[in-house]
Design an enzyme around this catalytic site. Sequence first.
Site, PDB file in Angstrom:
ATOM      1  N   SER A 407     -13.867  -8.072   6.032  1.00  0.00           N
ATOM      2  CA  SER A 407     -13.796  -8.005   4.572  1.00  0.00           C
ATOM      3  C   SER A 407     -14.635  -6.846   4.025  1.00  0.00           C
ATOM      4  CB  SER A 407     -14.234  -9.355   3.989  1.00  0.00           C
ATOM      5  OG  SER A 407     -13.921  -9.445   2.628  1.00  0.00           O
ATOM      6  N   LYS A 432      -9.441  -8.199   7.830  1.00  0.00           N
ATOM      7  CA  LYS A 432      -9.147  -8.919   6.579  1.00  0.00           C
ATOM      8  C   LYS A 432      -9.007  -7.881   5.466  1.00  0.00           C
ATOM      9  CE  LYS A 432     -10.736 -12.568   3.445  1.00  0.00           C
ATOM     10  NZ  LYS A 432     -10.871 -11.759   2.204  1.00  0.00           N
TER      11      LYS A 432
END
Length: 518
Positions: A407, A432
């Site tokens: 992320s 991600k």
Amino acid sequence: MESLFPNLELSPISTKSPKPTTFLLPSHRFSNLKSRTITKKWSVSVPCVCSSSPTVKKTESKLHSNGQDFIKSVGKGVIGFAAAATALASVCYDAPAFAESLTVAFPVSRAPEVNTVQRTLVEAWGLIRETFVDPTFNHQDWDQKLQQTMVEMFPLNSADVAYTKISGMLSTLGDPFTRIISPKEYQSFRIGSDGNLQGVGIFINIEPRTGHLVVLSCVKGSPAARAGIHEGDELIEINGERLDGVTSEAAAQKLRGTAGTSVKVKVHSAMESSRDAGIREVNLPREYITLSPISSTIIPHKTQDGHLTKTGYVKLSAFSQSAAIDMANTILDMETQGVHSYILDLRNNPGGLVKAGLDVAQIWLDGDETLVNTIDRDGNMLPINMVDGHAITHDPLVVLVNEGSASASEILAGALHDNGRAILVGHKTFGKGKIQSVTELHDGSALFVTVAKYLSPALHDIDQVGIMPDVQCTTDMLNSPRDSLLKNESSTSSLEADSCILVAEHELDIQESGGTAS
């Protein structure tokens, strides 16, 4: 004969696609740095959503009360995020002029607590309708899905059971990151992002390909770390309760609790390929966990020509509210101590606040560089750029990544790599590449919605792919990276046994000598 649904209410839903405009994000000022003040600015091209309805109760996009996080700053525009105003009798969106209006009729439950959840359902449904990254809603009729869920919810008498109907509706979107959490879970989420909690010191997330709850990392010295739980391990049970279908927030809530109590956890070791082998149960005491995102030390380093130099090692374990400020203070302090190169360790960093990742990137970059590109639901690419950035240091930089870097870690690594600022060393990252908005709903629950995908500045797709480093280091570590989280007063012995650190030092030697990285 009494009608099945004696109370029908009409909810007008107004919708219109906003026109693109230019939006300058507010500056973020680090006022408590040791020796300088740093102003952070981003510029993005976004759809404009304006508010003009004072007669309805607004549910604003927010993640933290200070209002400075990335989601609140750009959620209302960069990815088409419109704040919702919801009541059972009237649901409308916060914009002055809409081209079309939709009226939805739904039954009102006789149970007051279920009636409250119905309002939450309409609120969540409307936000998904306006902002979810997939405009086909996983190839289904989203309006029909609301009606179906309302019918299923109507005869219920329990708010908890009614909430499962909302979760069930969201699960049909096929996106594990779009979800609703209870008010209690949301408060725990905010506490975790603030950096202080009582629990066992473990970061968990849902592995999107399998749906299993897996360990991303453990806080050094925490009960989970002492029990030998490692990244990649799968959580199977908590206190005897199976975790099939349980969200990461709900599982985290079960793990947290008053310091001095304990929790029993069943885990499956990532080292065992067989589902039946490698399962063990451990009893973990709950303690006060301080999630300081930064740990650092200075590594004395001898270059290839025999020159003695200093390398600053900085481990960033999570992107909390204080991450950028703590990072800036750490780098400023190291600059005064004569550091000439840096290693930024993002291994096993599961992410956190996207805004924190962008702010950390600007500590290392100059000018008007692109930090990340977002792709909205209509396929429009919206770059997020710096505005007249000034890096704290221009010394050579290597960034360490691995499978646990996810992320915001991937956003930061991509920004530094694609702008030519850093060499990446380690292993391929988690992958991600989606951005979620977080909205607190009227009842204190929170809705996470995937509202955009992102690409690196060089337009590399990260989602379910990850970032491949420039140089891979061997997995034969004399000491595991999870044991290498240092405090400022710690020795560097554990780092000297880390093969990735050795590779990073070699790459720094090449940069300092003006050579080409291999």
